[in-house]
Motif scaffolding. Sequence first.
Motif, PDB file in Angstrom:
ATOM      1  N   ARG A 175       0.822  -1.212   0.000  1.00  0.00           N
ATOM      2  CA  ARG A 175       0.000   0.000   0.000  1.00  0.00           C
ATOM      3  C   ARG A 175       0.855   1.260   0.000  1.00  0.00           C
ATOM      4  N   CYS A 177       3.915   1.796  -1.052  1.00  0.00           N
ATOM      5  CA  CYS A 177       4.823   2.051  -2.170  1.00  0.00           C
ATOM      6  C   CYS A 177       4.114   2.494  -3.442  1.00  0.00           C
ATOM      7  N   GLN A 178       2.768   2.515  -3.442  1.00  0.00           N
ATOM      8  CA  GLN A 178       2.045   2.798  -4.681  1.00  0.00           C
ATOM      9  C   GLN A 178       2.390   4.156  -5.307  1.00  0.00           C
ATOM     10  N   GLN A 182       4.012   4.251  -9.005  1.00  0.00           N
ATOM     11  CA  GLN A 182       3.347   4.930 -10.117  1.00  0.00           C
ATOM     12  C   GLN A 182       4.263   5.968 -10.748  1.00  0.00           C
ATOM     13  N   ARG A 187       4.108  -1.512 -11.789  1.00  0.00           N
ATOM     14  CA  ARG A 187       2.942  -2.112 -11.126  1.00  0.00           C
ATOM     15  C   ARG A 187       3.441  -2.966  -9.973  1.00  0.00           C
ATOM     16  N   ASN A 189       1.989  -5.609  -7.129  1.00  0.00           N
ATOM     17  CA  ASN A 189       0.879  -6.416  -6.631  1.00  0.00           C
ATOM     18  C   ASN A 189       1.418  -7.464  -5.659  1.00  0.00           C
ATOM     19  N   ASP A 235      -3.011  -3.695 -10.428  1.00  0.00           N
ATOM     20  CA  ASP A 235      -2.119  -2.660  -9.899  1.00  0.00           C
ATOM     21  C   ASP A 235      -2.528  -2.349  -8.455  1.00  0.00           C
ATOM     22  N   GLY A 236      -1.685  -2.735  -7.507  1.00  0.00           N
ATOM     23  CA  GLY A 236      -1.983  -2.482  -6.100  1.00  0.00           C
ATOM     24  C   GLY A 236      -2.885  -3.513  -5.463  1.00  0.00           C
TER      25      GLY A 236
END
Length: 241
Positions: A175, A177-178, A182, A187, A189, A235-236
């Motif tokens: 969460r 590092c999103q 980006q 991406r 996951n 993604d995420g």
Amino acid sequence: MSQVSLNHTLFTETKDRTILITGAAHGIGLATTKLLNEKGANVVLADLSQFRIEAEETIITQLAHPDRAAFFPANIVNWTELTECFEATIARFGGLDIIVAYAGIMESRPVLDLEDVDEDGKLLESYEAGRTPTFTPSPQSQKSILLVASTSSYFGGTGVTAYIASKHGVLGLLRACQPTAQKYGVRVNAIAPFLTPTHITAGFAQRWEEAGLEKNTPDRVAEAIALVALNWRRDGDCIMV
């Protein structure tokens, strides 16, 4: 919570991709290595230096495409080794598309043992918690990072406190590092496997099997790892297996 169907047509996208798998010499990491190599990817087995001979003389020679595989030593809690592994991968294959951060360890003694004291009755420091690492993404990864969490990332109670805490940390990393991911067009996951018999779960797995309970297999988890890492629509996300 919705059920996710894995899209097997994504395997067509593995050809000529370079994928680095940490903890690749055994268990789920090895199963993932075999699967992705079979599908045409360049695979880098990143694991402790003590596994070099086994990897180079046994594992790689038995892969579907040995010429598309290499072993580079990498202790994931050693930043120098890890970055040198990335650099060696890029030098060998010309780039790095996907990282599968599988490597991990389970403590061998209870972390919260309040009876572990010295001769004066003082509580001894626990070194077990520091042995269960998480993996920090690098901007060099370019496209996709797949973190391996666990159903222990959501639940507790198995008695392996450091392992459970580290797997909760994997979700926190996913969460947190999103925004950075980006920024660099990466991406990130994760998958969260249920109990899967491997060398690090040997004691639990044996008792689990003796009780006749359902379990995962390394091959099934490897398939989920590959298909979530390859799916550009993901993604995420964290997918339970």
